[in-house]
Design a protein around this motif. Structure first.
Motif, short mmCIF file in Angstrom:
data_model
loop_
_atom_site.label_atom_id
_atom_site.label_comp_id
_atom_site.label_asym_id
_atom_site.label_seq_id
_atom_site.Cartn_x
_atom_site.Cartn_y
_atom_site.Cartn_z
N HIS A 387 26.10 7.89 57.87
CA HIS A 387 26.16 6.52 58.36
C HIS A 387 27.19 5.70 57.57
N ASP A 388 27.98 4.92 58.27
CA ASP A 388 29.00 4.13 57.59
C ASP A 388 28.41 2.89 56.92
N TRP A 389 27.14 2.58 57.22
CA TRP A 389 26.50 1.42 56.61
C TRP A 389 25.73 1.78 55.34
N SER A 390 25.67 3.06 54.97
CA SER A 390 24.80 3.48 53.86
C SER A 390 25.21 2.86 52.52
N ALA A 391 26.53 2.79 52.25
CA ALA A 391 26.97 2.24 50.96
C ALA A 391 26.55 0.78 50.81
N GLY A 392 26.69 0.00 51.89
CA GLY A 392 26.29 -1.40 51.83
C GLY A 392 24.81 -1.57 51.60
N VAL A 393 24.00 -0.73 52.23
CA VAL A 393 22.56 -0.80 52.04
C VAL A 393 22.19 -0.44 50.60
N LEU A 394 22.82 0.58 50.07
CA LEU A 394 22.52 1.00 48.69
C LEU A 394 22.92 -0.09 47.70
N ARG A 395 24.03 -0.77 47.93
CA ARG A 395 24.44 -1.86 47.04
C ARG A 395 23.45 -3.01 47.10
N ALA A 396 23.03 -3.36 48.31
CA ALA A 396 22.04 -4.44 48.45
C ALA A 396 20.71 -4.07 47.80
N ALA A 397 20.29 -2.81 47.97
CA ALA A 397 19.04 -2.36 47.34
C ALA A 397 19.16 -2.38 45.82
N ALA A 398 20.33 -2.04 45.30
CA ALA A 398 20.55 -2.08 43.85
C ALA A 398 20.42 -3.50 43.33
N ASP A 399 20.93 -4.45 44.08
CA ASP A 399 20.82 -5.85 43.66
C ASP A 399 19.36 -6.28 43.60
N VAL A 400 18.57 -5.87 44.60
CA VAL A 400 17.14 -6.19 44.60
C VAL A 400 16.45 -5.54 43.41
N ALA A 401 16.81 -4.29 43.12
CA ALA A 401 16.19 -3.57 42.00
C ALA A 401 16.50 -4.25 40.68
N LEU A 402 17.73 -4.72 40.52
CA LEU A 402 18.10 -5.42 39.29
C LEU A 402 17.30 -6.70 39.13
N ARG A 403 17.13 -7.43 40.22
CA ARG A 403 16.41 -8.70 40.14
C ARG A 403 14.92 -8.50 39.87
N ARG A 404 14.38 -7.37 40.26
CA ARG A 404 12.96 -7.13 39.96
C ARG A 404 12.77 -6.35 38.67
N GLY A 405 13.85 -6.09 37.94
CA GLY A 405 13.73 -5.50 36.61
C GLY A 405 13.71 -4.00 36.59
N ALA A 406 14.46 -3.35 37.47
CA ALA A 406 14.53 -1.89 37.49
C ALA A 406 15.98 -1.44 37.48
N PRO A 407 16.68 -1.64 36.36
CA PRO A 407 18.11 -1.28 36.32
C PRO A 407 18.35 0.21 36.53
N GLU A 408 17.40 1.06 36.07
CA GLU A 408 17.59 2.49 36.25
C GLU A 408 17.58 2.87 37.73
N VAL A 409 16.76 2.16 38.53
CA VAL A 409 16.75 2.40 39.97
C VAL A 409 18.06 1.93 40.59
N ALA A 410 18.53 0.77 40.16
CA ALA A 410 19.81 0.25 40.67
C ALA A 410 20.95 1.20 40.37
N VAL A 411 20.94 1.78 39.17
CA VAL A 411 22.00 2.74 38.81
C VAL A 411 21.97 3.94 39.74
N ARG A 412 20.78 4.45 40.05
CA ARG A 412 20.70 5.61 40.95
C ARG A 412 21.24 5.26 42.34
N TYR A 413 20.87 4.07 42.84
CA TYR A 413 21.37 3.66 44.15
C TYR A 413 22.90 3.60 44.16
N LEU A 414 23.46 2.99 43.13
CA LEU A 414 24.91 2.77 43.12
C LEU A 414 25.68 4.06 42.89
N ARG A 415 25.14 4.94 42.08
CA ARG A 415 25.80 6.23 41.90
C ARG A 415 25.79 7.02 43.22
#
Length: 946
Positions: A387-415
């Motif tokens: 899907h061409d939208w997957s990178a955008g979704v993963l970036r948005a999910a990473a932002d949510v994870a950072l705001r809720r205090g899960a940087p390790e989850v955000a890192v996995r999404y972005l990688r």
């Protein structure tokens, strides 16, 4: 370990009694997977053998892989009956075996299930006749487990037998699993319809669960543990047994604190058994189970059928089958009965099936407008995405994870987004920068690497500078050389701040601040930083955040080097804090350095009030973000409170705040952990408790770091531990090495690094007053240069303690006067204690000692309170006044040269108790350890009544 099955056993035992009198019966045991049907058959067989000598048991266990083995179950039954038998029975069994064997081989091309039942009539009749002959000697108990998997010829015989039980002295017990598709086979239906008794074992009650736990562990379980087992396993004996075996193998006991382990258990044996059961189900049931496992629980009733590819009717039927199998918890809600079922379903799928399933689930969730993190979880479960939208979704999910205090989850999404994205140029660089931002508290090396990869892809120097500034500020001077080179390269490209304006100037100032802070342990860089501060005039610009960050770094350099007096540092640092808006962003800047400068300048009253307001408002703003930013804000709040409390002479309270800051630093080591560890070490050093010092030293020593403040703090604490153990020479050598290291780095502040103060005291104990006085004089000169009251008061107290007569007394009086203007009440208490002891016998001595005791109590320093109440002075006390009776006995035995173990044996106590009594005695007698205690005993008064 069969529990709560008494009713079923009693019904079958009654049937056996009836069979003896010629009344046969067929008992059908039904229920979902794991309810304990097979265990019940095993108990029946064992009871029949042990309790009824005339009962003969025929047993057979059907299996899916043996359904094509004609008469396989019949063979098992009669082999178990006639194994080793001789005479007519054996001969008849041989003839009948040959008969149905020939039938099975008569037409190899015809599947056994397609052979007309009438074709088996001779063999079936012969087997029935054989049973009649056997039952004439005593009742028969015929046990067939898993009726749904019995081969068709054997099923023909069981159906034939079920209709012709009359005249047999037999009880036939068959088990049938709920939800199995083969249960609708016509022959199996004939057996079911012929049943005279139908028994359905119930799930275990809470009491049954408790009994099984007691059997497994040999001890009763705690109420919370039992509740967790009962709720998690839903009364299934199979699930519960698997969980308990798993926990016992891991060494757990049935205690309340293990309830979480119960809920998290995923026994491998149970998973494999469930996976086999799922693989045997028809396609609709398998597809529905896979969809529930992929979407998570409880599954979305609107999306689960679509993912499974089922229409409403097939979906409802498949969900009922899952419920009947004991895998689903409800016929209306797509939810498994136990978390391990999802693992089993996933393991039953091939890699390609799992990949397609999660990718399709991601698309369904995305089209349905579900949350970014829900879609991202599905993308993360697969290997690639189309899907061409997957990178955008993963970036948005990473932002949510950072705001809720899960940087390790955000890192996995972005990688993962980097792997999926077809982005190039600036788009890819933005993704790399987001990843680096998430990594900076977890993996600074990876953060730097990704910033380095992003910078060449950015179009302008300003963009590249902004990217470089995502690197975590080196508050402790910890930047890798490659990161420093990167900052310098970007700064040179951007140009000097004075030649720029607007946002470019702000970035240039921040880059300069980072670069200057990276040279914190280089005396030339520190000198250059102070000269830069001089060049800004008396009122350096502090209107913008970048200006304040640079000035904070420059003021820190002036504090370390003492190139500005303490009152000037206080003025500049307070100006920074007054102009800094309250909020959380400051924790990612160099502004915490201003707090350190104020602590060093003994100006904590104003900063304490500022911090109180700042932390209250900052925490309020971060309340909605309880994660990364909120945690770091909270951690910095505790850290700064620890620094202020230390400066006020409250080391015990400061230690508690430092511990809290350290606990919050696990995922934020670069921003918070180093400073928290340093604070923890400094508070332990000030408290002076040997056990605490050793524990903190052990913890801090594991934090390997090139950070100079941490390395020096650890050496200080190591020297303190050596001194407590009586290794004074080693301690003073360590402190002198620290001093040389600090001097070579240009760090001269006597408040932050009072190494001369401690080394002088050790030299005095070693009998080298000349070296002690030389260090005391150097310390006094540095204190005058710096000008902070606490530094001057300490230096005067030290010199007054070393010198006798009127000179020493005058210095102690001067120290008390200076320290009355300090925020550090603990230092004032020490000076009052020294002066009161020196003036022993004079009228004012009692008042001084009383004030010292009150201040020491307020500072939670009981060891000083005791000394003040005993008269202070040089610490020489009467044993009978200072120690308890037990402590006096321990000290006396230690003075004779006995070890802790020998003392423990002498007194009939533990070695740990001896160690505790000695530690208390060292503190009360003002000695550092066993060696000093033994040396001091001759001048201490003899013990009475020991």
């Amino acid at each position: 370990m069969l529990h709560e099955r008494g009713a079923e056993l009693a019904r079958i035992s009654g049937a056996l009694r009836t069979a003896r009198e010629g009344g046969p019966s067929l008992v059908l045991l039904t229920g979902p997977l794991g309810i304990g049907r097979s265990a019940l058959l095993q108990r029946l067989a064992a009871r029949a053998v042990n309790e009824a000598e005339d009962v003969r048991v025929l047993r057979a266990n059907a299996a899916p892989v043996e359904q094509d083995f004609a008469f396989g179950v019949v063979r098992q039954l009669f082999d178990s009956l006639l194994a080793g038998a001789a005479g007519e029975l054996s001969e008849r069994w041989t003839r009948e075996s040959a008969c149905f064997a020939n039938l099975a081989l008569a037409d190899e091309d015809m599947p056994a299930g397609d052979r007309p039942t009438a074709a088996y009539e001779p063999a079936l009749s012969g087997l029935l006749s054989l049973l009649e002959s056997v039952s004439a000697d005593g009742p028969l108990l015929i046990l067939v487990d898993d009726l749904q998997w019995v081969d068709t010829p054997s099923l023909c015989w069981l159906a034939y037998l079920a209709k012709r039980l009359r005249g047999l002295r037999a009880v036939v017990v068959c088990t049938l699993r709920d939800g199995e598709p083969r249960a609708r086979h016509p022959l199996l239906s004939e057996v079911v319809e012929a049943a005279t008794h139908r028994l359905r074992p119930r799930p275990l009650s809470s009491a049954g669960t408790a009994a099984l736990i007691r059997d497994h562990f040999g001890e009763p379980g705690d109420e919370e543990f039992i509740r967790a087992c009962h709720e998690t396993c839903a009364g299934s004996p199979l699930s519960l047994t698997a969980v308990l075996l798993d926990l016992a193998a891991a060494g757990h006991r049935p205690t309340a604190d293990r309830a979480g382990a119960v809920r998290a258990a995923r026994p491998a044996d149970l998973r494999e058994r469930l996976a086999r059961s799922v693989r045997l189900q028809p396609a609709p049931v398998r597809h529905l189970a896979a969809a529930i496992a992929a979407l998570g629980e409880p599954g979305d009733p609107a999306l689960v059928p679509r993912l499974a590819g089922l229409d409403p009717i097939d979906y409802a039927a498949a969900l009922r089958d899952l419920r009947a199998l004991g895998l689903a918890a409800d016929e209306r809600e797509p939810r498994f009965v136990h978390p391990v079922v999802a693992d089993a379903v996933q393991s039953s799928l091939s890699v390609a099936e799992r990949e397609w399933l999660h990718d399709h689930a991601a698309e369904l969730l995305y089209r349905a407008g579900r949350s970014d993190e829900q879609v991202a979880a599905q993308l993360m479960a697969g290997v690639t995405s189309r899907h061409d939208w997957s990178a955008g979704v993963l970036r948005a999910a990473a932002d949510v994870a950072l705001r809720r205090g899960a940087p390790e989850v955000a890192v996995r999404y972005l990688r993962r987004a980097l792997l999926d994205a077809s982005l190039a140029g600036e788009g890819r660089s933005r993704l790399l920068i987001d990843l680096a931002t998430a990594e900076r508290g977890l993996d600074p090396v990876a953060c730097e690497r990704h910033i380095s990869q992003a910078i060449p892809l950015l179009p302008t120097p300003g963009h590249r500078a902004a990217a470089a500034l995502r690197l975590t500020p080196a508050v402790m001077g910890l930047l890798r050389p490659s990161a420093v080179d990167l900052l310098r390269q970007v700064a040179d490209e951007l140009g000097p701040p004075d030649a720029l304006g607007g946002a470019a100037r702000e970035m240039a100032l921040r880059l300069e601040a980072r670069l200057r802070q990276s040279g914190i342990d280089d005396p030339a860089e520190l000198t250059s930083a102070v000269e830069r501060l001089y060049g800004m005039g008396e009122e350096p610009p502090t209107a913008t955040a970048a200006e304040r960050e640079l000035v904070a770094v420059l003021v820190s350099a002036a504090t370390l080097t003492c190139r500005l007096p303490a009152d000037e540092v206080t003025r500049l640092a307070m100006r920074l804090l007054e102009r800094e808006p309250v909020g959380s962003a400051r924790v990612y800047s160099a502004l915490p350095l201003a707090t350190v400068a104020l602590v060093a300048a003994d100006s904590v009253d104003a900063v304490g009030s500022w911090l109180s307001v700042e932390q209250r408002i900052g925490r309020s703003r971060a309340a909605d973000t309880v994660g990364t930013v909120g945690t770091v804000v909270d951690g910095f709040g505790h850290l700064e409170q620890a620094m202020v409390l230390m400066a006020r002479g409250r080391p015990t309270l400061a230690h508690a705040h430092a511990e809290r800051a350290l606990r919050l630093s696990d995922a934020h080591w670069q921003e918070l952990g180093l400073a928290a560890t340093i604070a923890l070490v400094r508070t332990a050093l000030e408290i002076g408790d040997p056990a605490l010092s050793e524990r903190v030293l052990d913890e801090a020593s594991r934090r390997t770091s090139s950070c100079l403040p941490l390395a020096v703090a650890v050496q200080f604490l190591g020297a303190s531990v050596d001194a407590h153990r009586g290794r004074w020479a080693a301690a003073v050598e360590t402190l002198m090495a620290c001093g040389r290291r600090l001097e070579s780095a240009g760090w001269r502040n006597p408040v932050l690094f009072p190494w001369r103060l401690r080394a002088a005291g050790l030299y005095q104990r070693l009998g080298d007053p000349r070296s002690a006085l030389a260090l005391a004089e150097e310390d006094r000169l540095r204190a005058e240069e710096w000008g902070a009251p606490v530094a001057m008061g300490r230096a005067l107290r030290l010199k007054g303690m070393l010198l006798g007569g009127e000179t020493g007394e005058d210095l102690l009086r001067e120290a008390v006067g200076v320290l009355r203007g300090s925020a550090n009440e603990l230092e004032l208490a020490r000076a009052l204690l020294q002066l009161g002891g020196r003036l022993e016998g004079r009228p004012e001595a009692d008042d001084l000692l009383r004030e010292a005791a009150e201040l020491a109590a307020a500072c939670e320093a009981p060891w000083l309170v005791e000394r003040a109440r005993r008269g202070g002075g040089d610490g020489t006390v009467r044993l009978e006044d200072a120690l308890t009776r037990t402590e006096r006995r321990v000290v006396t035995l230690a003075g004779r040269g006995l070890t802790n173990s020998e003392i423990a044996g002498e007194l009939g106590v533990t070695s740990r108790a001896v160690e505790k009594h000695l530690t208390n005695s060292y503190r009360k007698l003002n000695v550092s350890g066993r060696r000093e205690l033994i040396a001091a005993l001759p001048r201490l008064q003899a013990v009475k009544g020991s």
